[in-house]
Scaffold this motif. Structure first.
Motif, PDB file in Angstrom:
ATOM      1  N   THR A 180      -3.180   4.447  15.702  1.00  0.00           N
ATOM      2  CA  THR A 180      -2.806   3.110  15.229  1.00  0.00           C
ATOM      3  C   THR A 180      -3.080   3.018  13.726  1.00  0.00           C
ATOM      4  OG1 THR A 180      -4.996   2.126  15.571  1.00  0.00           O
ATOM      5  CG2 THR A 180      -3.522   2.219  17.476  1.00  0.00           C
ATOM      6  N   ASP A 181      -2.928   1.819  13.179  1.00  0.00           N
ATOM      7  CA  ASP A 181      -3.255   1.588  11.768  1.00  0.00           C
ATOM      8  C   ASP A 181      -4.646   0.968  11.614  1.00  0.00           C
ATOM      9  OD1 ASP A 181      -2.691  -0.833  12.897  1.00  0.00           O
ATOM     10  OD2 ASP A 181      -1.294  -1.504  11.348  1.00  0.00           O
TER      11      ASP A 181
ATOM     12  N   SER B 163      -4.041  -5.744  12.196  1.00  0.00           N
ATOM     13  CA  SER B 163      -4.918  -4.592  11.976  1.00  0.00           C
ATOM     14  C   SER B 163      -6.324  -5.038  11.570  1.00  0.00           C
ATOM     15  CB  SER B 163      -4.328  -3.660  10.910  1.00  0.00           C
ATOM     16  OG  SER B 163      -4.160  -4.355   9.683  1.00  0.00           O
TER      17      SER B 163
ATOM     18  N   ARG C 178      -8.436   1.163  10.869  1.00  0.00           N
ATOM     19  CA  ARG C 178      -9.287   2.066  10.115  1.00  0.00           C
ATOM     20  C   ARG C 178     -10.621   2.282  10.825  1.00  0.00           C
ATOM     21  NH1 ARG C 178      -9.165  -0.951   4.439  1.00  0.00           N
ATOM     22  NH2 ARG C 178      -9.363  -2.677   5.934  1.00  0.00           N
TER      23      ARG C 178
END
Length: 407
Positions: free
Chosen positions: A318-319, A115, A321
């Motif tokens: 998704t994760d 991520s 940010r």
């Protein structure tokens, strides 16, 4: 009252006020929505669709992993992202926004990057495509084909600077890197092995993969079209209720501090919301060309809140940010404006004044003619491509989700 309650009240008032403003100004709202639809219908959809479909197929067949292994020695030490980031960066520059975010989200879903690496990658793979910079902005708006090379250079060098800056984002990844060894030179054998394994593991037949790629790409483009129309109307409403004029008064002070023409405040505010209309207003403003080029470079790099909303919607699956991406857009806007300032003389004034045949072909004054011609062809055949693609999408979607269930 808690911050969460205040946020709820603010959102409710904002959406309610926007709805009332649209109801009270139906004609202006219709004109604005039609303008946004035209941009999507003629240019955005036919320009992005082939890249989206091809990229889905390249990921499915393992070509992206093949490229990733080859680019690993370049991308990891420079940008601290895996080699697949090179593919995303290239496709992002070629096809434009929001392709970089779309592909970053896709390879994150494939677990090819972490991520944090995805947040680094998406920050510098967001860019306008060369067709838009040369054809729409330089030729269509400014009427100066020779400005295209300057704007493109400032834009893509700004991307590079953001990538070098964001490599320091996220701190150390020693835990993730532990146990992994990366060669200093690319391995063609290892790259082919990854390609072969990925292709073998892909159990879908070619027809199913192609259909999935078409459906996924068109669904994304429909979402993009909705955001373009929404922000086109939103931008118009802000102008009608004099919010744009109020914000322009604030920005005038900032531009004055930077020794830039205050007449560019309204185009800058407009460009912060919508990139196309903002650059159009910049080109018509009464200001020095250098000032206009710097503001146009900032708008191109920032991308407009319309594009950022599209990216936020893609990343929400998704994760990854959104905040790092937003900060990176501001950074790229600053970088691109500064680069445009320093390159204005060597890449525009000096080249325009010099007519020697010894100049490279791609630096000649009329070098972007291909972009102008391609832009005009896209506008003419774009709607036809769009409507045919939508019919294909309706057929495929209906066949898989309607007819299958009824039978």
């Amino acid at each position: 009252m808690s911050l969460s309650n205040l946020k709820t009240i603010f959102i409710a008032i904002f959406i309610g006020g926007l709805t009332v403003a649209i109801i009270l100004n139906p004609e202006q709202s219709l004109v604005a929505s039609t303008r946004g639809l035209k941009i999507w219908w003629e240019v955005v959809f036919p320009s992005l669709l082939p890249f989206f479909i091809v990229s889905e197929l390249l990921i499915g067949f393992g070509v992206v992993k093949f490229i990733g292994v080859l680019l690993e020695p370049l991308m990891r030490p420079i940008f601290r992202v895996p080699g697949v980031g090179g593919f995303v960066w290239a496709m992002g520059m070629a096809s434009g926004n929001p392709a970089g975010a779309k592909l970053t989200a896709r390879i994150r879903q494939e677990k090819q990057i972490t991520s944090i690496q995805a947040e680094r990658l998406v920050s510098f793979t967001s860019s306008s495509n060369p067709l838009f910079i040369f054809g729409a902005v330089a030729v269509g708006f400014f009427g100066e084909p020779s400005l295209g090379f300057l704007l493109a250079s400032a834009h893509y060098l700004g991307n590079l600077c953001v990538g070098l800056t964001m490599r320091f984002y996220g701190g150390s990844e020693k835990q993730f890197e532990r146990g992994k060894k990366y060669k200093l030179l690319p391995s063609l054998k290892l790259a082919f092995k990854e390609l072969h394994v990925t292709r073998i593991n892909e159990t879908r037949p070619l027809g199913k993969m192609l259909g999935d790629a078409v459906i996924s790409s068109i669904q994304t483009l429909l979402m993009i079209g909705g955001f373009i129309i929404l922000f086109s109307v939103f931008n118009q409403i802000l102008a009608l209720v004099h919010v744009t004029a109020w914000l322009a008064a604030v920005f005038s002070g900032l531009l004055s501090l930077l020794h830039l023409a205050t007449s560019l405040s309204v185009p800058l505010i407009t460009g912060i919301f919508e990139i196309t209309l903002g650059n159009q207003l910049v080109s018509k403003a009464a200001a020095d060309l250098l000032d206009k080029v710097m503001i146009a470079s900032f708008i191109l790099a920032f991308g407009g809140l319309s594009i950022q909303a599209q990216v936020a919607s893609i990343l929400a699956e998704t994760d990854i940010r959104f905040q790092p991406f937003f900060i990176a857009r501001i950074l790229q806007g600053i970088y691109s404006s500064i680069i445009a300032f320093f390159l204005f003389k060597p890449l525009y004034l000096d080249l325009k004044a010099e007519h020697s045949n010894s100049l490279p072909v791609f630096l000649m004054e009329h070098s972007p003619d291909w972009a102008k011609d391609y832009w005009e062809v896209t506008i003419h055949i774009g709607p036809l491509i769009t409507i045919i693609s939508l019919f294909v999408y309706i057929y495929l979607y209906g066949k898989r989700n309607v007819f299958t269930k009824t039978t």
